[in-house]
Scaffold this motif. Structure first.
Motif, PDB file in Angstrom:
ATOM      1  N   MET A   1       0.846  -1.205   0.000  1.00 42.51           N
ATOM      2  CA  MET A   1       0.000   0.000   0.000  1.00 42.51           C
ATOM      3  C   MET A   1       0.877   1.250   0.000  1.00 42.51           C
ATOM      4  O   MET A   1       1.760   1.425   0.826  1.00 42.51           O
ATOM      5  CB  MET A   1      -0.879  -0.020   1.263  1.00 42.51           C
ATOM      6  N   THR A   2       0.599   2.090  -0.963  1.00 38.53           N
ATOM      7  CA  THR A   2       1.403   3.305  -1.157  1.00 38.53           C
ATOM      8  C   THR A   2       1.138   4.319  -0.057  1.00 38.53           C
ATOM      9  O   THR A   2       0.014   4.491   0.371  1.00 38.53           O
ATOM     10  CB  THR A   2       1.041   3.960  -2.490  1.00 38.53           C
ATOM     11  N   TYR A  43      -0.053  10.635   0.857  1.00 34.20           N
ATOM     12  CA  TYR A  43      -0.763  10.355  -0.385  1.00 34.20           C
ATOM     13  C   TYR A  43      -0.766   8.867  -0.664  1.00 34.20           C
ATOM     14  O   TYR A  43       0.231   8.172  -0.432  1.00 34.20           O
ATOM     15  CB  TYR A  43      -0.080  11.068  -1.541  1.00 34.20           C
ATOM     16  N   GLY A  44      -1.866   8.383  -1.162  1.00 28.84           N
ATOM     17  CA  GLY A  44      -1.984   6.982  -1.520  1.00 28.84           C
ATOM     18  C   GLY A  44      -2.033   6.800  -3.026  1.00 28.84           C
ATOM     19  O   GLY A  44      -1.980   7.773  -3.785  1.00 28.84           O
ATOM     20  N   GLN A  45      -2.150   5.564  -3.437  1.00 31.32           N
ATOM     21  CA  GLN A  45      -2.162   5.269  -4.867  1.00 31.32           C
ATOM     22  C   GLN A  45      -3.298   5.991  -5.578  1.00 31.32           C
ATOM     23  O   GLN A  45      -3.139   6.492  -6.688  1.00 31.32           O
ATOM     24  CB  GLN A  45      -2.273   3.747  -5.082  1.00 31.32           C
ATOM     25  N   LEU A  48      -2.297   9.368  -6.471  1.00 32.37           N
ATOM     26  CA  LEU A  48      -1.402   9.376  -7.631  1.00 32.37           C
ATOM     27  C   LEU A  48      -2.186   9.180  -8.917  1.00 32.37           C
ATOM     28  O   LEU A  48      -1.956   9.862  -9.918  1.00 32.37           O
ATOM     29  CB  LEU A  48      -0.354   8.268  -7.499  1.00 32.37           C
ATOM     30  N   ASP A  49      -3.113   8.240  -8.864  1.00 35.87           N
ATOM     31  CA  ASP A  49      -3.910   7.967 -10.063  1.00 35.87           C
ATOM     32  C   ASP A  49      -4.681   9.201 -10.476  1.00 35.87           C
ATOM     33  O   ASP A  49      -4.707   9.583 -11.649  1.00 35.87           O
ATOM     34  CB  ASP A  49      -4.889   6.817  -9.794  1.00 35.87           C
ATOM     35  N   GLU A  52      -2.551  11.856 -11.947  1.00 33.04           N
ATOM     36  CA  GLU A  52      -2.163  11.593 -13.324  1.00 33.04           C
ATOM     37  C   GLU A  52      -3.250  12.080 -14.283  1.00 33.04           C
ATOM     38  O   GLU A  52      -2.970  12.742 -15.278  1.00 33.04           O
ATOM     39  CB  GLU A  52      -1.924  10.089 -13.507  1.00 33.04           C
TER      40      GLU A  52
ATOM     41  N   PRO B 134     -10.086   3.049 -11.962  1.00 32.51           N
ATOM     42  CA  PRO B 134      -8.641   2.860 -11.947  1.00 32.51           C
ATOM     43  C   PRO B 134      -8.154   2.990 -13.383  1.00 32.51           C
ATOM     44  O   PRO B 134      -8.869   2.600 -14.305  1.00 32.51           O
ATOM     45  CB  PRO B 134      -8.462   1.433 -11.411  1.00 32.51           C
TER      46      PRO B 134
END
Lengths: 136, 136
Positions: A1-2, A43-45, A48-49, A52, B134
């Motif tokens: 887990m990020t 921050y988690g994934q 980030l997603d 982006e 996602p």
DNA sequence: GTATTTCCTAGACCACGGTCTAGGTCAACG
DNA sequence: CGTTGACCTAGACCGTGGTCTAGGAAATAC
């Protein structure tokens, strides 16, 4: 887990830490950015997603205010997908128009470039007037 | 022979009179804009032609400062065609890169649009989480 | 003769999207 | 210990590219 610090996120998104904080202030995260007990952002994934996507929206010219509108819809939860769709589609159109425009510009410029190139190759002999020549 | 007032030029270029004057102040005309005895600006065909090029350069993201550099070269007269060429080519590259970038964005957005569309058509039943899903 | 329109200059103002500063907390390094 | 470095907030600042205002002149319209 990020679980990344703001600095790390800055590094891997190319956004500055200033900008990341600013985006947050401006309500551009679909989700509250978590904090650790020391009040540091984590921050988690998903962040980030989203970032982006977000940077792509920015890169394609979507104003922060429109991004915020989208984010608001997302935050309101399910039920407004049609609105989100409309917003995205509108942007899609704008991109397409922009690309058409750029193509246009590219045509013109490519023409000029070619003219100049022939000129320069020919030894910079003649003047090209505005350096652009009459449009044709 | 064309002889237009600033208002007329504004009308047919889409630029505002303010902007036209500003461009002039900023040295963005390849040629001094003529004045009539009453000190009113008088634009000729050459001005229109240049403005057309100029607006395309702007539309494709060339900063005013770079346009000015180009204009300066033109004003210096023949002999620097290679420099002009280089400047144009650099811009050409930037446009190409930008278009590639936009294409990228378009891909992503088109994907989202499609997802949403299917969703909305299917009756707005399920949530799409960030409304984006996602990245995949 | 006055009102409207178009133009003139110089310079203020604005939106946008960052970017940076001041002043401070905390942890780790040497 | 002191200092270095990453982070925090609130808010000032900046570059770009316009856009608008004030204050004025000249022609045209009524």
């Amino acid at each position: 887990m990020t679980a990344l610090s703001i600095g790390q996120v800055a590094e891997r998104t190319g956004l500055s830490v200033h900008t990341l904080r600013m985006y947050e202030r401006e309500g551009l995260f679909t989700t509250e950015v978590h904090r650790n007990p020391k009040n540091r952002r984590v921050y988690g994934q998903a962040d980030l997603d989203w970032l982006e996507v977000c940077t792509k929206l920015r890169a394609s010219g979507m104003p922060l205010e429109v991004i915020r509108r989208f984010v608001d819809l997302v935050r309101k939860g399910p039920g407004n997908e049609a609105e989100r769709l409309e917003l995205l589609r509108a942007h899609q159109c704008r991109i397409e128009r922009k690309m058409a425009e750029l193509n246009d510009c590219l045509d013109l410029i490519a023409g000029k470039v070619e003219t100049y190139q022939r000129h320069v190759e020919a030894g910079t002999a003649t003047d090209l007037w505005t350096g652009i020549g009459p449009p044709g």
